[in-house]
Design an enzyme around this catalytic site. Structure first.
Site, short mmCIF file in Angstrom:
data_model
loop_
_atom_site.label_atom_id
_atom_site.label_comp_id
_atom_site.label_asym_id
_atom_site.label_seq_id
_atom_site.Cartn_x
_atom_site.Cartn_y
_atom_site.Cartn_z
N ASN A 37 -29.73 11.07 4.55
CA ASN A 37 -29.66 10.95 3.08
C ASN A 37 -28.94 12.13 2.44
O ASN A 37 -29.04 12.36 1.24
CB ASN A 37 -31.07 10.81 2.50
N ASP A 38 -28.22 12.94 3.25
CA ASP A 38 -27.38 14.05 2.81
C ASP A 38 -28.18 15.32 2.48
O ASP A 38 -27.61 16.29 1.99
CB ASP A 38 -26.51 13.67 1.62
N HIS A 130 -20.10 40.14 -12.16
CA HIS A 130 -19.07 39.90 -13.16
C HIS A 130 -19.30 40.70 -14.44
O HIS A 130 -18.34 41.12 -15.10
CB HIS A 130 -19.01 38.41 -13.49
N ASP A 169 -8.75 43.03 -19.34
CA ASP A 169 -9.45 42.81 -20.61
C ASP A 169 -10.37 43.99 -20.88
O ASP A 169 -10.61 44.84 -20.03
CB ASP A 169 -10.23 41.50 -20.59
N LYS A 192 -7.61 40.58 -24.58
CA LYS A 192 -7.58 39.19 -24.11
C LYS A 192 -8.49 38.31 -24.93
O LYS A 192 -9.58 38.72 -25.33
CB LYS A 192 -8.00 39.14 -22.64
N ASP A 218 -9.22 44.11 -11.39
CA ASP A 218 -10.15 43.11 -11.93
C ASP A 218 -11.30 42.94 -10.95
O ASP A 218 -11.19 43.32 -9.78
CB ASP A 218 -9.43 41.78 -12.16
#
Length: 312
Positions: A37-38, A130, A169, A192, A218
């Site tokens: 069923n994945d 990030h 940025d 930016k 970056d």
């Protein structure tokens, strides 16, 4: 090292093996199977009882598949009576979902942090998130490393006279400033505005870059739209050369070819925080290993030593 067990998901086993080589411990096997069923099932191939367990898994495409695999690994380690479970996540893809900048928008960075905690994680070892506020999404200890030392060590081989570090940025300007201090160079940044995931506009370059050699820094490069837009402005100011540097070289949708073919680009430098297939690499690409730094951080965590000393 006693009482330590390191496992890797399927996202980046090469990095996990390199980390284990630096630690002098084996990389234990993980069996991942799929039902009809994945649904996934994970089995850890070594004893975890009362051991310090480390699960190495960056969230890279297919991100959702690797996330569920990691959650199941956490559940398996917790069920096997691990004394402490540390997630070693060199790339946290959901860190980009860090704010509610529109109505009815999910904050994936916080949700996935909650899922990791619920599944059994006791602490996180991350690399170049990030944005700094993502650290606060986790209700567990977080050791947040960066790759500036490795990148600075590489670029230190060049004559950096008339060189400027440029951030694409203002959000990454603090990181770029720290990198510039390591290299002993000035710093500049792009102004930016982002309209969508792959559509940005840079209105100006803040700082003196005319006639200079430029290192663009970056945190990650995916499609490369921001960096390409930035380079158009840099070339308009007659910069002498451009080198691109990032921690996470995702390079999706042919970005690596597009970047390396840009006029004035001498090289593209990244770390091995995410896997880059051999057939996708280009001659201008240089990959630095982050495994020694991650291994040392894991050793210090295991021994109860200061991890912040790595930034000295």
């Amino acid at each position: 090292m006693r009482d330590i067990a390191v496992f890797s998901g399927s996202a980046h086993p090469e990095l996990a093996a390199e980390i284990c080589a630096h630690l002098g411990v084996p990389l234990h096997p993980v069996r991942v199977s799929r039902f009809a069923n994945d649904c996934l099932e994970v089995q850890l191939g070594a004893n975890c009882r009362e051991r310090d367990v480390y699960l190495v898994q960056p969230l890279v495409p297919p991100v959702q598949e690797h996330l569920v695999e990691l959650l199941l690994m956490l559940d398996a380690a917790r069920g096997a009576s691990a004394a402490r479970i540390t997630v070693v996540m060199p790339h946290y893809a959901y860190a980009r979902s860090d704010k509610k900048d529109g109505p009815r928008i999910s904050i994936g960075g916080r949700l996935v942090a909650d899922l990791l905690k619920t599944a059994g994680a006791d602490r996180l070892l991350a690399l170049t998130l990030h944005s700094p506020q993502v650290h606060g999404f986790f209700s567990m200890p977080v050791d947040h490393l960066h790759a500036l030392r490795e990148l600075a060590g590489y670029f230190g081989q060049y004559d950096l006279t008339d060189t400027v570090v440029v951030s694409p940025d203002l959000g990454n300007a603090k990181e770029a400033a720290a990198f510039a201090r390591l290299l002993g160079t000035p710093v500049a940044a792009g102004a930016k505005q982002r309209y969508s995931d792959d559509r940005v506009q840079i209105s100006a370059i803040i700082g003196d870059v005319a006639g200079k050699h430029v290192i663009v820094l970056d945190d990650e490069i995916a499609k490369g739209s921001t960096v390409i837009e930035l380079m158009e402005h840099l070339r308009a100011l007659d910069v002498r050369s451009i080198r691109l540097a990032c921690t996470h070289g995702l390079f999706s949708s042919g970005a690596l070819d597009r970047l390396s073919e840009q006029p004035g680009v001498l090289e593209v430098v990244c770390t091995n925080s995410v896997p880059i297939a051999e057939d996708k690499r280009v001659p201008k690409l240089k990959i630095l290993s982050i495994a020694p730094a991650l291994a040392e951080a894991m050793r210090r965590i295991h021994n109860g030593e200061s991890v912040s000393a790595l930034f000295a």
